[in-house]
Design a protein around this motif. Structure first.
Motif, PDB file in Angstrom:
ATOM      1  N   ARG A   1      18.890 -10.201   6.477  1.00 31.38           N
ATOM      2  CA  ARG A   1      17.383 -10.343   5.915  1.00 31.38           C
ATOM      3  C   ARG A   1      17.077  -9.403   4.645  1.00 31.38           C
ATOM      4  N   LYS A   2      16.331  -9.975   3.853  1.00 27.64           N
ATOM      5  CA  LYS A   2      16.157  -9.263   2.643  1.00 27.64           C
ATOM      6  C   LYS A   2      14.648  -8.816   2.805  1.00 27.64           C
ATOM      7  N   ILE A   3      14.318  -7.492   2.510  1.00 28.58           N
ATOM      8  CA  ILE A   3      12.919  -6.893   2.647  1.00 28.58           C
ATOM      9  C   ILE A   3      12.632  -6.008   1.450  1.00 28.58           C
ATOM     10  N   LEU A   4      11.384  -6.287   1.215  1.00 32.10           N
ATOM     11  CA  LEU A   4      10.992  -5.478  -0.012  1.00 32.10           C
ATOM     12  C   LEU A   4       9.791  -4.508   0.216  1.00 32.10           C
ATOM     13  N   VAL A   5      10.006  -3.502   0.100  1.00 35.68           N
ATOM     14  CA  VAL A   5       9.171  -2.021   0.154  1.00 35.68           C
ATOM     15  C   VAL A   5       8.434  -1.552  -0.998  1.00 35.68           C
ATOM     16  N   VAL A   6       7.208  -1.834  -1.179  1.00 38.40           N
ATOM     17  CA  VAL A   6       6.596  -1.298  -2.423  1.00 38.40           C
ATOM     18  C   VAL A   6       5.913  -0.019  -1.924  1.00 38.40           C
TER      19      VAL A   6
ATOM     20  N   VAL B   1      -0.147  -7.315  -8.549  1.00 32.51           N
ATOM     21  CA  VAL B   1      -0.005  -8.318  -7.790  1.00 32.51           C
ATOM     22  C   VAL B   1       0.874  -9.601  -8.197  1.00 32.51           C
ATOM     23  N   GLY B   2       0.774  -9.768  -9.550  1.00 35.73           N
ATOM     24  CA  GLY B   2       1.685 -10.741 -10.134  1.00 35.73           C
ATOM     25  C   GLY B   2       3.089 -10.492  -9.865  1.00 35.73           C
ATOM     26  N   ASP B   3       3.595  -9.374  -9.769  1.00 36.42           N
ATOM     27  CA  ASP B   3       4.903  -9.021  -9.659  1.00 36.42           C
ATOM     28  C   ASP B   3       5.136  -9.590  -8.037  1.00 36.42           C
ATOM     29  N   LEU B   4       4.264  -9.280  -7.138  1.00 35.37           N
ATOM     30  CA  LEU B   4       4.511  -9.393  -5.604  1.00 35.37           C
ATOM     31  C   LEU B   4       4.665 -10.907  -5.543  1.00 35.37           C
ATOM     32  N   ASP B   5       3.902 -11.697  -6.313  1.00 32.70           N
ATOM     33  CA  ASP B   5       3.752 -13.086  -6.061  1.00 32.70           C
ATOM     34  C   ASP B   5       5.259 -13.683  -6.350  1.00 32.70           C
ATOM     35  N   TYR B   6       5.901 -13.005  -7.435  1.00 28.99           N
ATOM     36  CA  TYR B   6       7.123 -13.833  -7.943  1.00 28.99           C
ATOM     37  C   TYR B   6       8.011 -13.016  -6.882  1.00 28.99           C
ATOM     38  N   PHE B   7       8.118 -12.087  -6.451  1.00 30.24           N
ATOM     39  CA  PHE B   7       9.011 -11.328  -5.525  1.00 30.24           C
ATOM     40  C   PHE B   7       8.884 -12.120  -3.867  1.00 30.24           C
ATOM     41  N   SER B   8       7.729 -12.365  -3.749  1.00 29.28           N
ATOM     42  CA  SER B   8       7.645 -12.817  -2.181  1.00 29.28           C
ATOM     43  C   SER B   8       8.603 -14.191  -2.083  1.00 29.28           C
ATOM     44  N   ARG B   9       8.678 -14.886  -2.988  1.00 26.24           N
ATOM     45  CA  ARG B   9       9.586 -16.183  -2.757  1.00 26.24           C
ATOM     46  C   ARG B   9      10.998 -15.716  -2.513  1.00 26.24           C
ATOM     47  N   THR B  10      11.428 -14.563  -3.059  1.00 22.66           N
ATOM     48  CA  THR B  10      12.938 -14.193  -2.649  1.00 22.66           C
ATOM     49  C   THR B  10      13.165 -13.150  -1.534  1.00 22.66           C
ATOM     50  N   TYR B  11      12.274 -12.627  -0.871  1.00 21.09           N
ATOM     51  CA  TYR B  11      12.260 -11.858   0.330  1.00 21.09           C
ATOM     52  C   TYR B  11      11.758 -12.506   1.277  1.00 21.09           C
ATOM     53  N   ASP B  12      12.403 -11.976   2.417  1.00 26.10           N
ATOM     54  CA  ASP B  12      12.001 -12.600   3.881  1.00 26.10           C
ATOM     55  C   ASP B  12      10.500 -11.789   4.280  1.00 26.10           C
ATOM     56  N   LEU B  13      10.409 -10.531   3.754  1.00 25.14           N
ATOM     57  CA  LEU B  13       9.275  -9.903   4.268  1.00 25.14           C
ATOM     58  C   LEU B  13       8.855  -8.661   2.829  1.00 25.14           C
ATOM     59  N   VAL B  14       7.545  -8.668   2.786  1.00 27.69           N
ATOM     60  CA  VAL B  14       6.977  -7.808   1.550  1.00 27.69           C
ATOM     61  C   VAL B  14       6.096  -6.582   2.240  1.00 27.69           C
ATOM     62  N   LEU B  15       6.514  -5.747   1.955  1.00 28.62           N
ATOM     63  CA  LEU B  15       5.629  -4.533   2.715  1.00 28.62           C
ATOM     64  C   LEU B  15       4.912  -3.607   1.604  1.00 28.62           C
ATOM     65  N   VAL B  16       3.843  -3.591   1.660  1.00 27.28           N
ATOM     66  CA  VAL B  16       2.974  -2.807   0.732  1.00 27.28           C
ATOM     67  C   VAL B  16       2.603  -1.300   1.250  1.00 27.28           C
ATOM     68  N   ALA B  17       3.274  -0.586   0.887  1.00 21.28           N
ATOM     69  CA  ALA B  17       3.039   1.113   1.080  1.00 21.28           C
ATOM     70  C   ALA B  17       2.595   1.813   0.369  1.00 21.28           C
ATOM     71  N   ALA B  18       1.979   1.271  -0.825  1.00 20.83           N
ATOM     72  CA  ALA B  18       1.530   2.035  -2.070  1.00 20.83           C
ATOM     73  C   ALA B  18      -0.116   2.294  -2.004  1.00 20.83           C
TER      74      ALA B  18
END
Length: 417
Positions: A2-7, A134-151
């Motif tokens: 599973r692919k996860i993005l942590v910002v 926000v625009g970056d996350l919109d793009y990335f959200s399609r390629t990750y199973d989960l996006v976590l915003v910790a900023a």
């Protein structure tokens, strides 16, 4: 896999990214600064992590600085005597120190975050140095199973709506001013062990002093929390670090002379060793909605931002990362949908609600029963120790702090013991 993005590469983002990485997840971490930029930059916060939070780091074998950082074995409270501000209080109405069951530690986040970020990259994690919009996350959200915003600062926080039921304040309740220093002398009382010192000046604010480990070795943090518009609210617009330290010491001389007495030889640890600011304590809805309809989950102070008066920020961030990690691992291959995001946040809120309640209570003038409790701690070491250890587990305050009848019953039981 599973692919996860942590910002966001703070306490929670990095701890979560490293924890997921250790369990075989494919993790991408986005930071707006490199490790070198963090290490050589300005201090980001104060931090004193108590035993439970330190244990979360030990569980992931991320306690790289445990042998170097001062071991904080106690927590002391002093309250200036009323009506003695002119020319300054010389008396303390209350002064005691409680012993911690397990020691606390503070590591400058410039040291820890830079070190953890390098470790994440060395272990094969994908590190992206980019300030996310926000625009970056919109793009990335399609390629990750989960996006976590910790900023916890900037545009991304606006995706998470304020929860008015859990956020009693709309304005900052303290003006904050931090200085990292070398050369602070020991307290005359208890010079043999390290303690965090909380000095309360009623109607004015608080001075916290805590031992830390910074980029240049062991040091101390001098941290003023001033009631907005009051005599401590003088750091806004001060850009020169030397002027910031000078103001810090002037205020110590006037309002906490017992602490000023050991500060005659202090100097800033470095040119980036000061920080000032203010923010309104806020709890936010944990789910952010992207323009495309995708969902992201807020982490730590993105969704629960408390005033630092109770020293809980990094502790809460660590506890949030641990709770989220457990929820992600339990989810296995099922989708990270809205229902899961809500329940994952509520799992963290079960702990965080006690921190928020306590912190918001400490921002208000103390009621009589709380003053009685603090006073009793000076006579009864059992009370001092319990108060100190509640910094590690704030849920215990429910049993003896908020309700005058519970406070009175507790004090009676201890006095009669």
């Amino acid at each position: 896999m599973r692919k996860i993005l942590v910002v966001g590469a703070g306490q929670s983002g990095l701890q979560l990214a490293l924890g997921l990485q250790s369990h075989g997840y494919e993790v991408t971490l986005m930071s707006n600064r490199t490790a070198d930029e963090i290490r050589s930059g300005r201090v980001m916060s104060t931090q004193c992590m108590f035993d439970t939070a330190l244990e979360h780091e030990r569980d992931l074998q991320l306690n790289f600085w445990e042998s170097q950082a001062p071991k904080i074995e106690g927590l002391g409270v002093s309250v200036a005597a009323p009506g003695s501000h002119d020319p300054g209080p010389t008396q303390r109405a209350i002064d005691w120190v409680g012993r911690l069951d397990g020691y606390a530690q503070s590591v400058d986040q410039r040291v820890k975050m830079a070190g953890w970020m390098e470790t994440f990259a060395e272990r094969g994690g994908q590190l992206v140095i980019h300030g996310a919009a926000v625009g970056d996350l919109d793009y990335f959200s399609r390629t990750y199973d989960l996006v976590l915003v910790a900023a916890g600062k900037g545009e991304l926080v606006s995706m998470f709506a304020r929860d008015p039921e859990r956020s009693p304040y709309t304005e900052p309740q303290r003006a904050l001013a931090v200085a990292y220093v070398h050369g602070l002398g020991p307290r005359a009382e208890h010079p043999d062990f390290h303690a965090v010192r909380c000095n309360v000046v009623p109607g004015v604010g608080e001075l916290f002093i805590m031992p830390t480990l910074t980029t240049s070795g062991p040091a101390d943090i001098l941290f003023w929390e001033g009631i907005p518009g009051g005599p401590l609210d003088v750091f806004n617009g001060v850009k020169d670090p030397a002027e910031h330290l000078s103001l810090t010491l002037e205020l110590m001389e006037k309002f906490t002379p017992w602490e000023y007495a050991r500060a005659s030889k202090v100097e800033l640890t470095d040119a980036g060793g000061t920080l000032a600011g203010r923010y309104a304590p806020t709890v936010r809805n944990p789910i952010g909605r992207l323009p495309s309809g995708g969902l992201v989950l807020g982490v730590a102070d993105v969704v629960v931002a408390n005033d630092p008066i109770t020293g809980q920020g990094s502790n809460s961030a660590s506890k949030c990362a641990a709770a989220y990690l457990a929820s992600i691992l339990e989810r296995e291959d099922k989708p990270f949908d809205e229902e899961w995001m809500d329940s994952t946040f509520e799992r963290y809120w079960a702990t965080a609600q006690h921190v928020t309640k306590w912190t918001n209570a400490m921002l208000a003038p103390p009621p009589e029963h709380v003053l009685n409790l603090l006073g009793a701690a000076g006579q009864l070491p059992t009370v001092a120790d319990r108060f100190a250890n509640a910094f590690n587990d704030p849920s215990d305050f429910e049993n003896f702090f908020y309700d005058p009848e519970k406070t009175a019953a507790y004090l009676a039981s201890v006095a009669g013991a």
